[in-house]
Design an enzyme around this catalytic site. Structure first.
Site, PDB file in Angstrom:
ATOM      1  N   THR A  89     -34.619  -1.056 -68.624  1.00 27.19           N
ATOM      2  CA  THR A  89     -34.074  -0.626 -69.858  1.00 27.19           C
ATOM      3  C   THR A  89     -35.215  -0.332 -70.984  1.00 27.19           C
ATOM      4  O   THR A  89     -34.985   0.350 -71.867  1.00 27.19           O
ATOM      5  CB  THR A  89     -33.007  -1.636 -70.389  1.00 27.19           C
ATOM      6  OG1 THR A  89     -33.566  -2.907 -70.303  1.00 27.19           O
ATOM      7  CG2 THR A  89     -31.817  -1.578 -69.601  1.00 27.19           C
ATOM      8  N   ARG A 112     -29.317  18.824 -61.305  1.00 23.24           N
ATOM      9  CA  ARG A 112     -28.371  17.741 -60.495  1.00 23.24           C
ATOM     10  C   ARG A 112     -28.926  16.412 -61.234  1.00 23.24           C
ATOM     11  O   ARG A 112     -28.350  15.306 -60.978  1.00 23.24           O
ATOM     12  CB  ARG A 112     -28.919  17.803 -59.177  1.00 23.24           C
ATOM     13  CG  ARG A 112     -28.528  19.068 -58.340  1.00 23.24           C
ATOM     14  CD  ARG A 112     -26.964  19.311 -58.537  1.00 23.24           C
ATOM     15  NE  ARG A 112     -26.178  17.961 -57.974  1.00 23.24           N
ATOM     16  CZ  ARG A 112     -26.068  17.622 -56.805  1.00 23.24           C
ATOM     17  NH1 ARG A 112     -26.231  18.363 -55.971  1.00 23.24           N
ATOM     18  NH2 ARG A 112     -25.399  16.465 -56.911  1.00 23.24           N
ATOM     19  N   ARG A 114     -28.321  14.168 -63.891  1.00 21.62           N
ATOM     20  CA  ARG A 114     -27.268  14.052 -64.642  1.00 21.62           C
ATOM     21  C   ARG A 114     -27.603  13.380 -66.141  1.00 21.62           C
ATOM     22  O   ARG A 114     -27.003  13.726 -67.069  1.00 21.62           O
ATOM     23  CB  ARG A 114     -25.915  13.545 -64.080  1.00 21.62           C
ATOM     24  CG  ARG A 114     -25.382  14.674 -63.035  1.00 21.62           C
ATOM     25  CD  ARG A 114     -24.483  13.641 -62.238  1.00 21.62           C
ATOM     26  NE  ARG A 114     -25.233  12.708 -61.421  1.00 21.62           N
ATOM     27  CZ  ARG A 114     -24.662  11.988 -60.602  1.00 21.62           C
ATOM     28  NH1 ARG A 114     -23.463  12.227 -60.208  1.00 21.62           N
ATOM     29  NH2 ARG A 114     -25.243  11.290 -59.825  1.00 21.62           N
ATOM     30  N   TYR A 121     -30.133  28.596 -72.271  1.00 22.99           N
ATOM     31  CA  TYR A 121     -29.888  29.766 -72.989  1.00 22.99           C
ATOM     32  C   TYR A 121     -28.471  30.661 -72.317  1.00 22.99           C
ATOM     33  O   TYR A 121     -28.486  30.516 -71.124  1.00 22.99           O
ATOM     34  CB  TYR A 121     -31.162  30.945 -72.347  1.00 22.99           C
ATOM     35  CG  TYR A 121     -31.245  31.982 -73.229  1.00 22.99           C
ATOM     36  CD1 TYR A 121     -31.876  32.180 -74.594  1.00 22.99           C
ATOM     37  CD2 TYR A 121     -30.999  33.111 -72.556  1.00 22.99           C
ATOM     38  CE1 TYR A 121     -31.759  33.387 -75.265  1.00 22.99           C
ATOM     39  CE2 TYR A 121     -30.949  34.389 -72.840  1.00 22.99           C
ATOM     40  CZ  TYR A 121     -31.361  34.623 -74.398  1.00 22.99           C
ATOM     41  OH  TYR A 121     -31.516  36.006 -75.102  1.00 22.99           O
ATOM     42  N   SER A 122     -27.687  31.052 -73.095  1.00 24.31           N
ATOM     43  CA  SER A 122     -26.515  31.490 -72.596  1.00 24.31           C
ATOM     44  C   SER A 122     -26.289  32.614 -72.455  1.00 24.31           C
ATOM     45  O   SER A 122     -26.513  33.567 -73.338  1.00 24.31           O
ATOM     46  CB  SER A 122     -25.284  31.156 -73.657  1.00 24.31           C
ATOM     47  OG  SER A 122     -24.109  31.737 -73.258  1.00 24.31           O
ATOM     48  N   ARG A 124     -23.709  34.042 -71.365  1.00 18.59           N
ATOM     49  CA  ARG A 124     -22.311  34.605 -71.717  1.00 18.59           C
ATOM     50  C   ARG A 124     -22.398  35.401 -73.336  1.00 18.59           C
ATOM     51  O   ARG A 124     -21.717  36.148 -73.482  1.00 18.59           O
ATOM     52  CB  ARG A 124     -21.186  33.432 -72.053  1.00 18.59           C
ATOM     53  CG  ARG A 124     -20.571  32.962 -70.828  1.00 18.59           C
ATOM     54  CD  ARG A 124     -19.368  31.893 -71.285  1.00 18.59           C
ATOM     55  NE  ARG A 124     -18.324  32.507 -71.683  1.00 18.59           N
ATOM     56  CZ  ARG A 124     -17.405  32.116 -72.095  1.00 18.59           C
ATOM     57  NH1 ARG A 124     -17.171  30.590 -72.380  1.00 18.59           N
ATOM     58  NH2 ARG A 124     -16.147  32.703 -72.457  1.00 18.59           N
ATOM     59  N   ARG A 204     -23.470  39.134 -65.845  1.00 18.20           N
ATOM     60  CA  ARG A 204     -24.647  38.266 -65.407  1.00 18.20           C
ATOM     61  C   ARG A 204     -24.580  38.088 -63.937  1.00 18.20           C
ATOM     62  O   ARG A 204     -25.555  37.602 -63.319  1.00 18.20           O
ATOM     63  CB  ARG A 204     -24.744  37.008 -66.232  1.00 18.20           C
ATOM     64  CG  ARG A 204     -23.256  36.369 -66.278  1.00 18.20           C
ATOM     65  CD  ARG A 204     -23.593  35.019 -66.944  1.00 18.20           C
ATOM     66  NE  ARG A 204     -22.123  34.339 -66.827  1.00 18.20           N
ATOM     67  CZ  ARG A 204     -21.929  33.152 -67.324  1.00 18.20           C
ATOM     68  NH1 ARG A 204     -22.769  32.130 -67.621  1.00 18.20           N
ATOM     69  NH2 ARG A 204     -20.627  32.682 -67.642  1.00 18.20           N
ATOM     70  N   LEU A 221     -37.566   7.755 -71.107  1.00 20.57           N
ATOM     71  CA  LEU A 221     -38.628   7.763 -70.024  1.00 20.57           C
ATOM     72  C   LEU A 221     -38.162   7.240 -68.490  1.00 20.57           C
ATOM     73  O   LEU A 221     -38.891   7.481 -67.743  1.00 20.57           O
ATOM     74  CB  LEU A 221     -39.826   6.977 -70.617  1.00 20.57           C
ATOM     75  CG  LEU A 221     -41.019   6.460 -69.955  1.00 20.57           C
ATOM     76  CD1 LEU A 221     -41.967   7.824 -69.580  1.00 20.57           C
ATOM     77  CD2 LEU A 221     -42.082   5.859 -70.660  1.00 20.57           C
ATOM     78  N   ARG A 231     -39.342  14.521 -57.553  1.00 22.25           N
ATOM     79  CA  ARG A 231     -39.747  16.012 -57.887  1.00 22.25           C
ATOM     80  C   ARG A 231     -41.359  16.338 -57.991  1.00 22.25           C
ATOM     81  O   ARG A 231     -41.573  17.401 -57.560  1.00 22.25           O
ATOM     82  CB  ARG A 231     -39.032  16.667 -59.217  1.00 22.25           C
ATOM     83  CG  ARG A 231     -37.665  16.611 -59.023  1.00 22.25           C
ATOM     84  CD  ARG A 231     -36.809  17.058 -57.822  1.00 22.25           C
ATOM     85  NE  ARG A 231     -35.392  17.088 -58.001  1.00 22.25           N
ATOM     86  CZ  ARG A 231     -34.747  17.588 -56.790  1.00 22.25           C
ATOM     87  NH1 ARG A 231     -35.002  18.066 -55.846  1.00 22.25           N
ATOM     88  NH2 ARG A 231     -33.317  17.328 -57.168  1.00 22.25           N
TER      89      ARG A 231
END
Lengths: 312, 312, 312, 312
Positions: A89, A112, A114, A121-122, A124, A204, A221, A231
């Protein structure tokens, strides 16, 4: 080049407007702020904002009233203790925000994780740029023959050339048709007044997964370390690892003591199962133990020998 | 007084050490930084750090490269649009960290908000101070007779006096026994060398729920708004609402445009169910609709009339 | 006894009403369902509902259409692989719901695990029972002299007796005054019509932290394993570990293959830092390495020798 | 057709293996279990598992020991009260797991809902099928001229035909080249032994965003309602709304009382801002209020008139 002239001008302008603050400030990270570090062929990573520093971790762990007057090495010792004993924490008390430009297939892995805040950047709402990721020849690898989700040898010769040609041609064609469907002008051509143009949210879908997107991504952090432990790992796909490695540089500048503890106790650490630990104890006691006597499966045995730097 | 002289000195020292930063900075919030706002009889709330401002919300919504050159009223309009249409992710791009001193029973309500980072003062590790919350006479309310989880009239006279006497006496006695069990010295007396002292993690169980604890609590603006919409509400228990109201003042200083949108579209807003909306439409069309014709339960009808400022 | 006769009757009734289902079902867990396992002096833990089994982990990992026809040992191998390589998402596909009765100070530790769903018995709305946790004599420990958040020797003699007497007396007195303030009747006495009674949300603040509360707590298997790795650990406070151990029994019945993998790769595993791993490698290569030559701090050296079962 | 014969056989097999359970069971949802509801041209949604029912919501809200003996209409009333007053935690006590086949661009919207558990079919590990989403002619819409992220009129004639031709051709070509790069056999052709084949994790980047993927997705009822309130809304993109509508049917079968409350207090409800509410009150009091006198922006005024079913 990942940035347009206008974007470079915006960044330069942002870097001239400094203010006075009472908040914890990290000069080494201020020096990086807003600058874009190139990643892959058209991507980048840049730090947009941050909150806290190594002392903020310590201050939260002690729930103290001030920034503390302890010696720096006491703080370092406490940070190492917290990391070693998974007291997570206090590390959540630091926060960082990145602006990242990345291929869509990398974004799909990244999202992934979360426990982060994201604004993408959309497509749509807006039109994506014509930029795709094409691997450098040294990253064009064959399927691994031993690991179903890994890479093997580098492709060469005619096969490599053809793969690169196909990747380039398909992405470009899919993009050009996307722009045609939109009918909002493309390649110095204006819209065709005889056509209505397809809705952006539909057009798109014609783009390929190596098209670049971008987002703001913000996390604390602790969760950043979790992301990096997965990763920045050699088993991660190269394309996301490239971003993780650029992030490691920013973390090193931002919270050097936490970074050092992370390298020692996470990135460079090894977890031994109960069975693996038993083998190490027996070996240290002088016993000859092979896989047959170990109680480990062949796969676990191979993994243990690799950790210990011994021949399998 | 919630702070000791040493704590005040720590805060004063922290407020003198300013730095230059390229990050978004909010002078009105800088002026509040580290200062403790008193809440209840011994509690406080203070802002320890923050990230972002109103422009950061806008910048994230646009995934833009710079701080933008749009007119301020365009930004305000976008922020109002985002709030109205529940586009919550741009508000997640701002972060704030508080240091709070609060009674344990308030902390137990507060911690139910899970999307936040918390470091609480540990009574396994340290010794709590002898400070308890005793309600002011005007907050000493009877059980509501209409709402099973609300307050009714203010207690007065002998009953009020006795309640206050009991609250004070029980908390003090439980604390003194806690200190005795610890045997680490208390009230100018040193430890008794003939005793071992009970483990801190056990002794704490003797404390009453109005004992003060403290924590660092950090969250993003979207989740803070969610917290405030529930806890600055008139139905919230007064003791947590007192903290929520102190937080509202910090939010107003920090992100004035977002705060204004929050007041209009959340705090001051009303949600009408499908059935309630139908009643409003019929009434606006001139129809006489009473509870009997409305299809609403008596309780829903009462709630609707209250929203509309009409007699039930 | 933790349950009233009415509660036992409710549980017995619930256990007679079975249905047919197409969902994955685990007979060993069905046999435990609803039954209360006693924990501490007045607490309990009982499984209320569950979703999924070991096969559901495998099915999700394969994103398959049916329950699969693979051999059981292939499934076990896959589960072990997933656990070893921290592929956590398939374990999130199983869910379990507990009903727990526990002292408030234990609930305060427990609630720090945020990735869970919780409904706690509300003392704003209802009245708590007169039940407190009083440690058994063998759990009444002194403060540890080496670990600031641990326990040392067991208290004995007069000191132990006095601690138990104080814990009992203070909890009982605080409760009786709580009941008096409520004025809703207590100990065969009805309410005093001359008094109004304090609001429940206020009166509760007079209770001590060893008062029992209860809640429904629901989480997925991955997060449950995380909880158990911290709370079934010898460094966890005994009082929460007692619940964790009761939960381990339910997990063993529910998902035996996942449980086995968890024991091998989490509970019984050890994480070696980069520096510790280097020492092990040098020792296995026959080199004499002491703390002085190891590059490890004294504390880390002690922790390493303990893991390896060697004298410090 | 979204399912192969083998998959249909797997589902049929799963539906024959029923068991006895003591858990809450919902016959109407059992009847749906495992069956695939077709969505879009090649997608589907199917319920794989569930936990809890309407009574479980009530039981958690009361933290009770049994399933309760209250009348069904008392339970319904409590559920409506919980929904109306945003007491969300009892709804978190029900959980559902879906298996979904969906286009990648829909998956990219869907994954933004973070409070869920997900296992997606891995294109690093496996090979995707040759299936793409091609909109039905009635869903092929032009860009909206009033809403930057919405749809306008349906495209027709030559333009529509050309769009469909391009979508089909580009997706097919990108897929065929993906398969060629993999060199693992495709279209009745075996691998070319002279080539190594590109790693799966790389080849996938050549696919278009309308390619179908699939995942297991699990969430609790509260978060499902949040998802549905956003994605079953008329402003949601049609392609994700199609899935949301299929989910609504499963929720209606599963928890009818909660579903009804959700429709009344969420889906069909309207939130009025402080300013909007003031206009309604003035109108109900007989005052003539137009946009000019309302204090609302033109956009808010239009939204209010729409809610009230009045001409703008």
């Amino acid at each position: 080049m990942p940035l347009s002239e206008q974007q470079i001008a915006d960044i330069t302008a942002a870097r001239t407007a400094d203010s006075r603050t009472l908040r914890p400030t990290v000069p080494a990270l201020e020096a990086m702020l807003f600058h874009a570090t190139p990643v892959l062929d058209h991507g980048f990573l840049r730090v947009i904002d941050y909150m806290g520093d190594d002392s903020a971790v310590v201050q939260a762990a002690r729930v103290s009233y001030g920034r503390g007057t302890r010696a720096a090495n006491e703080d370092r010792g406490l940070i190492r203790y917290l990391m070693r004993h998974r007291h997570s924490t206090p590390f959540e008390m630091c926060e960082i925000k990145y602006h990242v430009k990345l291929p869509i297939f990398v974004a799909r892995q990244w999202i992934r994780h979360r426990t982060a805040n994201v604004n993408e950047y959309s497509a749509r709402y807006s039109i994506l740029d014509k930029e795709f990721y094409i691997p450098a020849p040294e990253h064009l690898a064959a399927q691994s023959t031993v690991n179903r989700q890994g890479r093997g040898d580098i492709l060469t010769g005619e096969e490599a050339a053809e793969v690169l040609r196909l990747l380039r041609a398909d992405a470009a064609q899919a993009y050009d048709h996307y722009a045609w469907m939109l009918n909002e002008g493309h390649d110095d051509q204006g819209p065709d007044p005889a056509r209505q143009g397809l809705a952006r949210e539909l057009a798109r879908m014609n783009l390929t997964l190596n098209t670049y997107t971008q987002w703001y991504w913000k996390t604390d952090l602790h969760n950043l370390f979790h992301f990096l432990s997965l990763r920045a790992d050699p088993h991660a796909q190269y394309e996301i690892r490239a971003y993780a490695e650029a992030m490691l540089e920013t973390v090193k500048a931002w919270v050097p003591a936490s970074y050092e503890a992370f390298c020692d106790y996470r990135l460079g650490a090894a977890t031994l199962s109960a069975g693996m630990l038993a083998v190490v104890r027996r070996r240290l006691a002088g016993e000859q133990v092979g896989q047959a006597e170990s109680g480990l499966s062949k796969r676990e045995w191979r993994e243990l020998m690799e950790m210990l730097g011994l021949p399998a």
